[in-house]
Write a protein that holds these residues in place. Structure first.
Motif, PDB file in Angstrom:
ATOM      1  N   TYR A  67     110.156  44.552 -53.526  1.00 22.87           N
ATOM      2  CA  TYR A  67     110.961  45.701 -54.155  1.00 22.87           C
ATOM      3  C   TYR A  67     112.392  45.706 -53.635  1.00 22.87           C
ATOM      4  N   THR A 118     107.782  41.788 -63.858  1.00 21.79           N
ATOM      5  CA  THR A 118     109.087  42.438 -63.273  1.00 21.79           C
ATOM      6  C   THR A 118     109.096  43.765 -63.926  1.00 21.79           C
ATOM      7  N   ARG A 138     103.883  42.204 -53.920  1.00 26.94           N
ATOM      8  CA  ARG A 138     104.889  42.824 -54.582  1.00 26.94           C
ATOM      9  C   ARG A 138     106.317  42.799 -53.874  1.00 26.94           C
ATOM     10  N   VAL A 154     110.646  46.150 -59.193  1.00 30.94           N
ATOM     11  CA  VAL A 154     109.404  45.641 -58.458  1.00 30.94           C
ATOM     12  C   VAL A 154     109.059  44.435 -59.262  1.00 30.94           C
ATOM     13  N   GLU A 155     108.867  43.411 -58.389  1.00 28.56           N
ATOM     14  CA  GLU A 155     108.528  41.956 -58.978  1.00 28.56           C
ATOM     15  C   GLU A 155     107.343  41.931 -58.509  1.00 28.56           C
ATOM     16  N   SER A 156     106.087  41.586 -59.254  1.00 28.88           N
ATOM     17  CA  SER A 156     104.523  41.659 -58.909  1.00 28.88           C
ATOM     18  C   SER A 156     104.174  39.909 -59.195  1.00 28.88           C
ATOM     19  N   THR A 203      97.781  40.436 -55.028  1.00 27.73           N
ATOM     20  CA  THR A 203      99.129  40.573 -55.790  1.00 27.73           C
ATOM     21  C   THR A 203      99.939  41.080 -54.654  1.00 27.73           C
ATOM     22  N   SER A 257     103.304  36.490 -63.275  1.00 26.32           N
ATOM     23  CA  SER A 257     104.265  37.390 -62.516  1.00 26.32           C
ATOM     24  C   SER A 257     104.908  38.618 -63.619  1.00 26.32           C
TER      25      SER A 257
END
Length: 74
Positions: free
Chosen positions: A6, A35, A4, A20-22, A2, A33
């Motif tokens: 920030y 967020t 991430r 936080v975008e994963s 994953t 995805s």
């Protein structure tokens, strides 16, 4: 694995949090995805051109102020 990303935001009152975008960056696996907000509320009213902030509508959890791209810190 994953990945991430920030985006840190800080309110004029001094409180801070992150968007936080994963996303899955593993080759040959299903894409996904997510967020989320960390230490931020979601009651903001920003509708400008910065798509991430317009979509997530972050607000300060301490004073309730809407956070905008001007609140991004490095």
């Amino acid at each position: 694995m994953t990945m991430r990303t920030y985006t840190k935001l800080q309110c004029s009152c001094g409180a801070s949090g992150e968007i936080v975008e994963s996303e899955n960056d593993q080759p040959y696996s299903q894409e996904w995805s997510k967020t989320s907000l960390r230490n931020l509320g979601s009651k903001g009213t920003y509708n400008g051109e910065y798509k991430l902030i317009a979509r997530m509508k972050p607000s300060c959890m301490t004073c309730g102020k809407t956070l905008t791209p001007e609140n991004i810190v490095q």
